[in-house]
Design an enzyme around this catalytic site. Sequence first.
Site, mmCIF file in Angstrom:
data_model
loop_
_atom_site.group_PDB
_atom_site.id
_atom_site.type_symbol
_atom_site.label_atom_id
_atom_site.label_comp_id
_atom_site.label_asym_id
_atom_site.label_seq_id
_atom_site.Cartn_x
_atom_site.Cartn_y
_atom_site.Cartn_z
ATOM 1 N N LYS A 1 0.889 -1.171 0.000
ATOM 2 C CA LYS A 1 0.000 0.000 0.000
ATOM 3 C C LYS A 1 0.921 1.212 0.000
ATOM 4 O O LYS A 1 1.587 1.524 0.976
ATOM 5 C CB LYS A 1 -0.888 -0.024 1.244
ATOM 6 C CG LYS A 1 -1.551 1.300 1.627
ATOM 7 C CD LYS A 1 -2.577 1.784 0.646
ATOM 8 C CE LYS A 1 -3.465 2.871 1.253
ATOM 9 N NZ LYS A 1 -2.724 4.070 1.719
ATOM 10 N N SER B 1 2.915 6.407 11.936
ATOM 11 C CA SER B 1 2.494 7.002 13.197
ATOM 12 C C SER B 1 2.058 5.951 14.206
ATOM 13 O O SER B 1 1.691 4.824 13.850
ATOM 14 C CB SER B 1 1.333 7.968 12.948
ATOM 15 O OG SER B 1 0.169 7.262 12.561
ATOM 16 N N GLY C 1 -0.253 2.610 13.405
ATOM 17 C CA GLY C 1 0.203 1.271 13.751
ATOM 18 C C GLY C 1 -0.721 0.571 14.714
ATOM 19 O O GLY C 1 -0.995 -0.628 14.583
ATOM 20 N N GLU D 1 6.619 -0.127 13.160
ATOM 21 C CA GLU D 1 7.553 0.808 13.775
ATOM 22 C C GLU D 1 6.830 2.136 13.879
ATOM 23 O O GLU D 1 6.345 2.658 12.869
ATOM 24 C CB GLU D 1 8.818 0.945 12.937
ATOM 25 C CG GLU D 1 9.843 1.869 13.562
ATOM 26 C CD GLU D 1 10.735 2.533 12.546
ATOM 27 O OE1 GLU D 1 10.998 3.733 12.718
ATOM 28 O OE2 GLU D 1 11.137 1.859 11.583
ATOM 29 N N CYS E 1 13.191 8.558 12.468
ATOM 30 C CA CYS E 1 12.616 7.867 13.625
ATOM 31 C C CYS E 1 13.619 7.739 14.759
ATOM 32 O O CYS E 1 13.236 7.441 15.887
ATOM 33 C CB CYS E 1 12.089 6.496 13.211
ATOM 34 S SG CYS E 1 13.221 5.564 12.181
ATOM 35 N N GLU F 1 6.249 12.415 21.150
ATOM 36 C CA GLU F 1 7.156 12.605 20.022
ATOM 37 C C GLU F 1 6.794 13.875 19.267
ATOM 38 O O GLU F 1 5.634 14.122 18.952
ATOM 39 C CB GLU F 1 7.090 11.407 19.077
ATOM 40 C CG GLU F 1 8.037 11.518 17.888
ATOM 41 C CD GLU F 1 7.931 10.333 16.937
ATOM 42 O OE1 GLU F 1 8.900 10.073 16.210
ATOM 43 O OE2 GLU F 1 6.872 9.684 16.917
#
Length: 525
Positions: free
Chosen positions: A184, A242, A246, A265, A302, A393
Amino acid sequence: MTLTGNMLIGGQAITGSREAIRAINPATDEALEPAYAGGSAEHVEQACALAWAALDQYREITLAARADFLECIAEEIEDLGDELIDRAVAETGLPRPRIQGERGRTCQQLRTFARTVRAGEWLDVRVDNAQPQRQPLPRADLRQRQIPLGPVAVFGASNFPLAFSVAGGDTASALAAGCPVIVKAHSAHPGTSELVGRAVANAVKKCDLPEGVFSLLFGSGREVGIALVCDPRIKAVGFTGSRSGGVALSKAAQSRSEPIPVYAEMSSINPVYLFPEALSQRGDALAQGFVASLTQGAGQFCTNPGLLIARQGPALERFIDSAAELIRRSPAQTMLTPGIFSAYQTATGLLAENPRAQVVASGLPGEGPNQCRAQLFVTQAQDFLADQRLQGEMFGAASLIVQCASDAEILQVTEHLEGQLTATLHLDESDLPNARALLPTLERKAGRLLVNGWPTGVEVCDAMVHGGPFPATSDSRTTSVGTAAILRFLRPVCYQDFPESLLPAALKQANPLLLRRLLDGQREA
């Protein structure tokens, strides 16, 4: 190569039937052609049916043929030349050298997995020969190998249009394991995705593999992604993005009648510890390294150092002054998408308004759209412990310094942290006892521990771990970078008392693949 706006379902180019997406050049806010019409549940059905039909043939091709396929993908990507680089730069706002380097990393990943496939150690062959005379009961002949889970759904990442996208690490490791892949594509860079998707499709055809080994889908909403995760033929998911995305995919995967693993992740602020002697002896150099790591790529990594932890005192004050001055001179940088820029503005704005944190420095203002200013904040340990929002974050060039009154407070802050991809220790010889005391906690909190380095930059190699406890990833037992990433898409099967003629090649007594087996409890040379 003319971009078509089509999806690639097996060997066919197909126009979607849902709302179209267009890439936006974040440096200009210009919409790019062509439009990419989104896929539907029917397109997901078609891709999954082809992947399922391809599975049993693809997973049993020779190791050499599978390795050749991975190398062919790398060659096809390189053959795209400047067209790929130009489109990726236009869709991301990233500088040309960064995209060229990422293309090299992507192709290196594919060739590294080709080497891994040829070596065959990931098959983890174990043989316990029959012992018919054993008392009081004989032992059957038992042989074990790893086989692929089945078709894998991969979701492309926004911040790495090549290395974590259509032919990135999740796709490469799943294909290496013998799993067909349905990607995707990320909506931020559909043109880049189409170009790379065509390279993979060309490699499938050149290597005479079943067309369902690879498909590429587009979609602006949740329909395609959720349909993929919920399709019973999909047996695993790879995702980089994000925390909310996830978690949503993980929930969908767990609600199936047959739950499947989601290797997501998601979120990490990557704490950096500045120990007293190191801070005292080389505070200015540490400030330079920190700001360089923080602002690299507009902080859109990340592993960006989003949190610094140190004991308060004159050395830390000098470090803060040096880092603040460097931040104030840092130019604004274009972020990947208007959405990412907006989220960065919101996150840093909320922290600036939080009475438990103070703004230390801001970078130079931008002159174009979607340009982020670097931000540096400071807080006290007790405020950090009292307010979970300070641990959020901020995806971009922003970091928070936590000032601690004692080593005990540093440990308390560390225990309070969520799971992380990395934790970094800057230390000198006299700092070793304090670091040693902190290490057991850090091992529980992070997947990669660094000494006297900076976390940005993730080497693709055998020993790398790019993973960590939740929310860094959804499964702390795995890595999404490095050759161990192949293990995510495998499961063991044991064969008991099989005739030699029925055994797969990896398990035959003569060991025709020349694998290093565990034979009757002893590892072969």
